[in-house]
Design a protein around this motif. Structure first.
Motif, PDB file in Angstrom:
ATOM      1  N   SER A   1       0.860  -1.184   0.000  1.00 28.14           N
ATOM      2  CA  SER A   1       0.000   0.000   0.000  1.00 28.14           C
ATOM      3  C   SER A   1       0.902   1.241   0.000  1.00 28.14           C
ATOM      4  O   SER A   1       1.682   1.443   0.931  1.00 28.14           O
ATOM      5  N   PRO A   2       0.818   2.065  -1.050  1.00 31.23           N
ATOM      6  CA  PRO A   2       1.742   3.199  -1.143  1.00 31.23           C
ATOM      7  C   PRO A   2       1.343   4.348  -0.215  1.00 31.23           C
ATOM      8  O   PRO A   2       0.382   5.061  -0.490  1.00 31.23           O
ATOM      9  N   ILE A   3       2.065   4.512   0.871  1.00 27.39           N
ATOM     10  CA  ILE A   3       1.821   5.639   1.783  1.00 27.39           C
ATOM     11  C   ILE A   3       2.189   6.932   1.057  1.00 27.39           C
ATOM     12  O   ILE A   3       1.469   7.916   1.089  1.00 27.39           O
ATOM     13  N   SER A   4       3.325   6.898   0.389  1.00 31.34           N
ATOM     14  CA  SER A   4       3.777   8.033  -0.415  1.00 31.34           C
ATOM     15  C   SER A   4       4.687   7.438  -1.482  1.00 31.34           C
ATOM     16  O   SER A   4       4.780   6.210  -1.615  1.00 31.34           O
ATOM     17  N   ALA A   5       5.373   8.312  -2.204  1.00 32.33           N
ATOM     18  CA  ALA A   5       6.304   7.807  -3.219  1.00 32.33           C
ATOM     19  C   ALA A   5       7.566   7.234  -2.590  1.00 32.33           C
ATOM     20  O   ALA A   5       8.393   6.644  -3.280  1.00 32.33           O
ATOM     21  N   ARG A   6       7.714   7.379  -1.278  1.00 36.06           N
ATOM     22  CA  ARG A   6       8.926   6.919  -0.607  1.00 36.06           C
ATOM     23  C   ARG A   6       8.667   5.991   0.563  1.00 36.06           C
ATOM     24  O   ARG A   6       9.602   5.591   1.250  1.00 36.06           O
ATOM     25  N   LYS A   7       7.380   5.712   0.821  1.00 33.59           N
ATOM     26  CA  LYS A   7       7.047   4.843   1.967  1.00 33.59           C
ATOM     27  C   LYS A   7       5.956   3.872   1.583  1.00 33.59           C
ATOM     28  O   LYS A   7       5.026   4.232   0.852  1.00 33.59           O
ATOM     29  N   THR A   8       6.060   2.671   2.133  1.00 36.69           N
ATOM     30  CA  THR A   8       5.113   1.616   1.782  1.00 36.69           C
ATOM     31  C   THR A   8       4.696   0.865   3.039  1.00 36.69           C
ATOM     32  O   THR A   8       5.537   0.605   3.906  1.00 36.69           O
ATOM     33  N   ARG A   9       3.411   0.562   3.137  1.00 33.37           N
ATOM     34  CA  ARG A   9       2.968  -0.348   4.214  1.00 33.37           C
ATOM     35  C   ARG A   9       2.558  -1.657   3.554  1.00 33.37           C
ATOM     36  O   ARG A   9       1.654  -1.686   2.723  1.00 33.37           O
ATOM     37  N   LEU A  10       3.260  -2.712   3.936  1.00 36.94           N
ATOM     38  CA  LEU A  10       3.021  -4.011   3.316  1.00 36.94           C
ATOM     39  C   LEU A  10       2.018  -4.804   4.146  1.00 36.94           C
ATOM     40  O   LEU A  10       2.249  -5.057   5.331  1.00 36.94           O
ATOM     41  N   PHE A  11       0.890  -5.163   3.514  1.00 36.68           N
ATOM     42  CA  PHE A  11      -0.101  -6.033   4.155  1.00 36.68           C
ATOM     43  C   PHE A  11       0.062  -7.435   3.573  1.00 36.68           C
ATOM     44  O   PHE A  11       0.306  -7.582   2.366  1.00 36.68           O
ATOM     45  N   CYS A  12      -0.069  -8.443   4.417  1.00 33.27           N
ATOM     46  CA  CYS A  12       0.254  -9.778   3.940  1.00 33.27           C
ATOM     47  C   CYS A  12      -0.684 -10.838   4.526  1.00 33.27           C
ATOM     48  O   CYS A  12      -0.343 -11.487   5.514  1.00 33.27           O
ATOM     49  N   PRO A  13      -1.854 -11.024   3.906  1.00 38.08           N
ATOM     50  CA  PRO A  13      -2.692 -12.154   4.321  1.00 38.08           C
ATOM     51  C   PRO A  13      -2.114 -13.457   3.775  1.00 38.08           C
ATOM     52  O   PRO A  13      -1.607 -13.494   2.656  1.00 38.08           O
ATOM     53  N   ILE A  14      -2.192 -14.511   4.599  1.00 38.98           N
ATOM     54  CA  ILE A  14      -1.650 -15.817   4.218  1.00 38.98           C
ATOM     55  C   ILE A  14      -2.718 -16.880   4.468  1.00 38.98           C
ATOM     56  O   ILE A  14      -3.453 -16.806   5.470  1.00 38.98           O
ATOM     57  N   ALA A  15      -2.811 -17.842   3.570  1.00 35.44           N
ATOM     58  CA  ALA A  15      -3.691 -19.009   3.808  1.00 35.44           C
ATOM     59  C   ALA A  15      -2.861 -20.260   3.591  1.00 35.44           C
ATOM     60  O   ALA A  15      -2.042 -20.312   2.667  1.00 35.44           O
ATOM     61  N   ARG A  16      -3.053 -21.270   4.459  1.00 40.27           N
ATOM     62  CA  ARG A  16      -2.306 -22.520   4.273  1.00 40.27           C
ATOM     63  C   ARG A  16      -3.174 -23.702   4.687  1.00 40.27           C
ATOM     64  O   ARG A  16      -4.046 -23.566   5.551  1.00 40.27           O
ATOM     65  N   ASN A  17      -2.881 -24.848   4.068  1.00 40.25           N
ATOM     66  CA  ASN A  17      -3.666 -26.055   4.373  1.00 40.25           C
ATOM     67  C   ASN A  17      -2.808 -27.110   5.074  1.00 40.25           C
ATOM     68  O   ASN A  17      -3.116 -28.285   5.026  1.00 40.25           O
ATOM     69  N   PHE A  18      -1.713 -26.677   5.695  1.00 40.56           N
ATOM     70  CA  PHE A  18      -0.867 -27.607   6.466  1.00 40.56           C
ATOM     71  C   PHE A  18      -0.388 -26.873   7.716  1.00 40.56           C
ATOM     72  O   PHE A  18      -0.453 -25.633   7.769  1.00 40.56           O
ATOM     73  N   ASP A  19       0.098 -27.606   8.683  1.00 49.99           N
ATOM     74  CA  ASP A  19       0.555 -27.005   9.951  1.00 49.99           C
ATOM     75  C   ASP A  19      -0.500 -26.091  10.575  1.00 49.99           C
ATOM     76  O   ASP A  19      -0.164 -25.139  11.296  1.00 49.99           O
ATOM     77  N   THR A  20      -1.765 -26.358  10.283  1.00 58.07           N
ATOM     78  CA  THR A  20      -2.806 -25.418  10.716  1.00 58.07           C
ATOM     79  C   THR A  20      -2.979 -25.401  12.242  1.00 58.07           C
ATOM     80  O   THR A  20      -3.631 -24.512  12.776  1.00 58.07           O
ATOM     81  N   HIS A  21      -2.373 -26.396  12.925  1.00 61.40           N
ATOM     82  CA  HIS A  21      -2.488 -26.449  14.386  1.00 61.40           C
ATOM     83  C   HIS A  21      -1.366 -25.651  15.063  1.00 61.40           C
ATOM     84  O   HIS A  21      -1.384 -25.441  16.274  1.00 61.40           O
ATOM     85  N   LEU A  22      -0.373 -25.209  14.274  1.00 63.42           N
ATOM     86  CA  LEU A  22       0.780 -24.526  14.880  1.00 63.42           C
ATOM     87  C   LEU A  22       0.445 -23.059  15.170  1.00 63.42           C
ATOM     88  O   LEU A  22      -0.412 -22.467  14.511  1.00 63.42           O
ATOM     89  N   PRO A  23       1.149 -22.453  16.148  1.00 61.87           N
ATOM     90  CA  PRO A  23       0.822 -21.068  16.511  1.00 61.87           C
ATOM     91  C   PRO A  23       1.075 -20.087  15.360  1.00 61.87           C
ATOM     92  O   PRO A  23       2.085 -20.199  14.656  1.00 61.87           O
ATOM     93  N   VAL A  24       0.140 -19.143  15.175  1.00 60.76           N
ATOM     94  CA  VAL A  24       0.311 -18.169  14.083  1.00 60.76           C
ATOM     95  C   VAL A  24       1.485 -17.228  14.363  1.00 60.76           C
ATOM     96  O   VAL A  24       2.043 -16.640  13.441  1.00 60.76           O
TER      97      VAL A  24
END
Ligand code: FES
Ligand SMILES: [Fe+2]
Length: 386
Positions: free
Chosen positions: A303-326
């Motif tokens: 997500s471009p905060i400005s031309a010099r700064k970025t906020r990275l958002f990162c949703p993840i989905a997985r179908n293994f190790d689903t019992h392990l702590p996030v």
């Protein structure tokens, strides 16, 4: 005097003042007032202190970007964000999330200094004006029984909640019915765990970050503390295919994706498939195919905060190790992001050169070359050539 009459009179006198003032200025400069206005570049639709070229800003502002995590808005009731240099306030009223300019229409105080009592709407810290759904002013404490003029409503933006994130668009296309939002495979699929890695701030340009996400030639040099093998730097050939959202790449190699401590779990001669999908301008998606049908789906939404700064958002989905702590997933990904940021924050020019002659390329850069071309095809130009 009735309230509305008072307002009209006030507006009229302000208008008269502005006309007289404009006329005097034009007379003293020897130009007609119309000539002055015609020659001035139009920037009244841009944020204050905009760091983008106006034409580039107007193209980028038509796209959708995440500005906050939904869970953060729910917990804090009120979150500040900056998108393309525009300061925003994100708040919740009942079940509706609102994204609006972070500036009170009354006297310009940031609404993020205020509060959102019981999710009834954001209340300004200065004179207590309160704003509800769609940014509408719902309360003026100094005049509880008076009519509320339209001028007091906030400038608000369309909102979509996807992948645990609040997305918005500053300048939607005229007549746009459905938001053009990057797709995230597997997020809603049965058997997949949904994880929102906390956002990560980068002191660099979103285009450089996204290009780095698509780049497979740096693994053996930058990511050896996390997943890559320093003795496996070769990039096998791959092809890029255009899609209706941008382009996709299927990249096969022997570079594993287990954290270094689990690297021994990779079966002998296993070929890892990394399937990249790029949705310009600043979103890309990666599905990593693990042994035994495991899939890791990662959305890289810069997500471009400005031309010099970025906020990275990162949703993840997985179908293994689903019992392990996030928390383990948060930690691992933050480590990978930090490895990348170490490079992205140092690149020169800071912008992404769209003129192919400005940097040298190697065959492994096929994804980068396609990415730059797709940005160029959007009409972006000057800003990206520092
Ligand atoms: S400045 Fe916000 S209520 Fe007056
Ligand atoms: Fe990387």
């Amino acid at each position: 005097m009735p309230r509305s009459l008072f307002c009209n009179e006030l507006c009229d006198s302000l208008r008269l003042f502005a006309t007289a003032f404009g006329g005097r200025l034009a007379a003293s400069s020897g130009l007609s007032r119309n000539t002055m206005l015609d020659n001035a570049p139009r920037t009244d639709d841009l944020p204050r202190h905009c760091t983008f070229e106006p034409a580039d800003w107007r193209i980028l502002a038509r796209h959708w970007y995440p500005v906050a995590e939904l869970r953060e808005v729910e917990d804090k009731k009120l979150v500040g964000a900056v998108l393309l240099d525009e300061k925003l306030v994100v708040y919740k009223v009942d079940e509706t999330v609102v994204v609006a300019n972070d500036i009170c229409t009354h006297r310009g105080v940031p609404l993020t200094l205020g509060s959102n009592p019981d999710s009834t709407g954001v209340r300004c810290a200065y004179h207590g004006l309160q704003f509800g759904k769609n940014g509408r002013c719902v309360k003026v404490p100094a005049h509880p029984d008076g009519a509320i003029p339209n001028k007091l409503h906030l400038k608000s933006y369309p909102v979509e909640i996807r992948y645990g994130l609040v997305w918005t668009c500053l300048r939607p296309e005229e007549g746009e019915t459905a938001p053009k939002m990057p797709l995230m495979p597997h997020w809603d699929e049965a058997g997949f765990q949904q994880i929102n890695v906390p956002p990560f701030d980068i002191a660099g340009f979103a285009g450089r970050q996204v290009e780095g996400f698509l780049d497979v030639a740096h693994f053996a040099f930058i990511h050896t503390e996390t997943f890559a093998d320093p003795d496996n730097p070769v990039v096998p050939p791959y092809v890029a295919k255009p899609t209706d959202y941008g382009f996709e790449v299927e990249y096969w190699s022997t570079v594993g994706n287990y954290p270094s401590s689990k690297a021994h779990l990779t079966p002998k001669d296993y070929q890892w498939l990394r399937h990249f999908r790029c949705s310009p301008p600043f979103t890309a998606h990666l599905t990593v195919h693990f042994p035994d049908g495991g899939k890791l789906s990662i959305l890289n939404a810069a997500s471009p905060i400005s031309a010099r700064k970025t906020r990275l958002f990162c949703p993840i989905a997985r179908n293994f190790d689903t019992h392990l702590p996030v928390q383990d997933v948060y930690d691992f990904n933050h480590k990978v992001f930090a490895e990348d940021a170490g490079m992205v924050e140092q690149q020169k020019p800071e912008n992404l050169p769209l003129d192919p002659r400005l940097e040298a390329h190697i065959p492994a850069d096929l994804s980068s070359i396609n990415y730059r071309r797709s940005l160029r095809d959007m009409g972006l130009s000057h800003f990206f050539i520092a």
